[in-house]
Design a protein around this motif. Sequence first.
Motif, PDB file in Angstrom:
ATOM      1  N   TYR A  87      -3.922   0.611   7.073  1.00  0.00           N
ATOM      2  CA  TYR A  87      -4.675  -0.152   6.065  1.00  0.00           C
ATOM      3  C   TYR A  87      -4.292  -1.632   6.112  1.00  0.00           C
ATOM      4  N   ARG A 112      -9.305   1.575  -0.355  1.00  0.00           N
ATOM      5  CA  ARG A 112      -9.404   0.529  -1.391  1.00  0.00           C
ATOM      6  C   ARG A 112      -9.694   1.168  -2.746  1.00  0.00           C
ATOM      7  N   SER A 113     -10.654   2.120  -2.774  1.00  0.00           N
ATOM      8  CA  SER A 113     -10.987   2.675  -4.096  1.00  0.00           C
ATOM      9  C   SER A 113      -9.888   3.614  -4.588  1.00  0.00           C
ATOM     10  N   GLN A 114      -9.162   4.273  -3.679  1.00  0.00           N
ATOM     11  CA  GLN A 114      -8.128   5.199  -4.132  1.00  0.00           C
ATOM     12  C   GLN A 114      -6.827   4.485  -4.541  1.00  0.00           C
ATOM     13  N   TRP A 124      -6.351   0.756  -4.510  1.00  0.00           N
ATOM     14  CA  TRP A 124      -6.392  -0.655  -4.879  1.00  0.00           C
ATOM     15  C   TRP A 124      -7.442  -0.991  -5.950  1.00  0.00           C
ATOM     16  N   ALA A 125      -8.141   0.016  -6.483  1.00  0.00           N
ATOM     17  CA  ALA A 125      -9.209  -0.286  -7.461  1.00  0.00           C
ATOM     18  C   ALA A 125      -8.592  -0.711  -8.797  1.00  0.00           C
ATOM     19  N   CYS A 174     -11.492   2.249   5.158  1.00  0.00           N
ATOM     20  CA  CYS A 174     -11.001   1.112   4.357  1.00  0.00           C
ATOM     21  C   CYS A 174     -11.533   1.198   2.930  1.00  0.00           C
ATOM     22  N   GLU A 175     -12.811   1.533   2.806  1.00  0.00           N
ATOM     23  CA  GLU A 175     -13.388   1.598   1.458  1.00  0.00           C
ATOM     24  C   GLU A 175     -12.737   2.728   0.649  1.00  0.00           C
ATOM     25  N   ARG A 176     -12.466   3.841   1.352  1.00  0.00           N
ATOM     26  CA  ARG A 176     -11.829   4.990   0.676  1.00  0.00           C
ATOM     27  C   ARG A 176     -10.442   4.596   0.171  1.00  0.00           C
ATOM     28  N   THR A 233       0.844  -1.206   0.000  1.00  0.00           N
ATOM     29  CA  THR A 233       0.000   0.000   0.000  1.00  0.00           C
ATOM     30  C   THR A 233       0.878   1.255   0.000  1.00  0.00           C
TER      31      THR A 233
END
Length: 232
Positions: free
Chosen positions: A193, A227-229, A231-232, A223-225, A25
């Motif tokens: 993360y 992931r999308s920034q 790891w998407a 976590c969702e933020r 990350t």
Amino acid sequence: MLRLFQFPPNFGVPNPSPFCLKVETWLRMAGMDYQVKTVFDPRKAPKGKLPFIELDGRVIADSEIILRTLKATGTDLDAHLDAAGRARGLCITRLCDEHLAPLILYFRWVADAGWVQTRPAFFGKLPAPLQLFVPRMIRNQTRKALRAQGLGRHTPDELLLFAREDLQALSDLLGDSAFFGGEQPCSADAAAYGVLANIILATLETPIGQMARQEFPALVAYCERLRSQFWA
Ligand SMILES: N[C@@H](CCC(=O)N[C@@H](CS)C(=O)NCC(=O)O)C(=O)O
């Protein structure tokens, strides 16, 4: 080219190891080029643990030593922080690496409800004769290591309370910010993360994961933020 040696993905997250996920990350946050080399047996690692990297012919093990080395090459995710901000980041990192990560380990490897999920996920493809003793041997080693570290001496309820306190502290420190580094991520976000994705986004069901998803919506959104920034 930097080469990152780490476990393969598992449990629906990019890496089931908080430390491997932390380093990868960080590399993504820093926008650095890297190549991943999958390692199945950590005994092959220089310090017997993953991750490690190869950089300009040097082999560097341990997530913190890796990040310190990468910072020295000129990429500093903490450059926008003042001394107090860097100190806060170090405290967050130590909380994640030295306390939350062993708690995750306990609920995956020692607690029976975690073990029935961990065993097939990690050892399901082992040849039949090895299935008989390798999983049990590694589980016993993990149990002994957690007892030696100290956390393995507590009851599951006591451990869950520690986890709740840690998550509350992280949630309070994050506040309304997008990242632990404020408007932009810092190294502590990579460490956070690494553990939080493994608690909140992992498909493996543990009491810590259930508690985190129910009680800490800000950490779920965090976590969702990330992931999308990244790891998407
Ligand atoms: N202090 C190390 C910890 C790394 C670590 O504990 N890695 C675990 C996976 S999460 C490992 O390789 N365990 C294998 C073993 O202990 O045999 C770091 O920050 O990189």
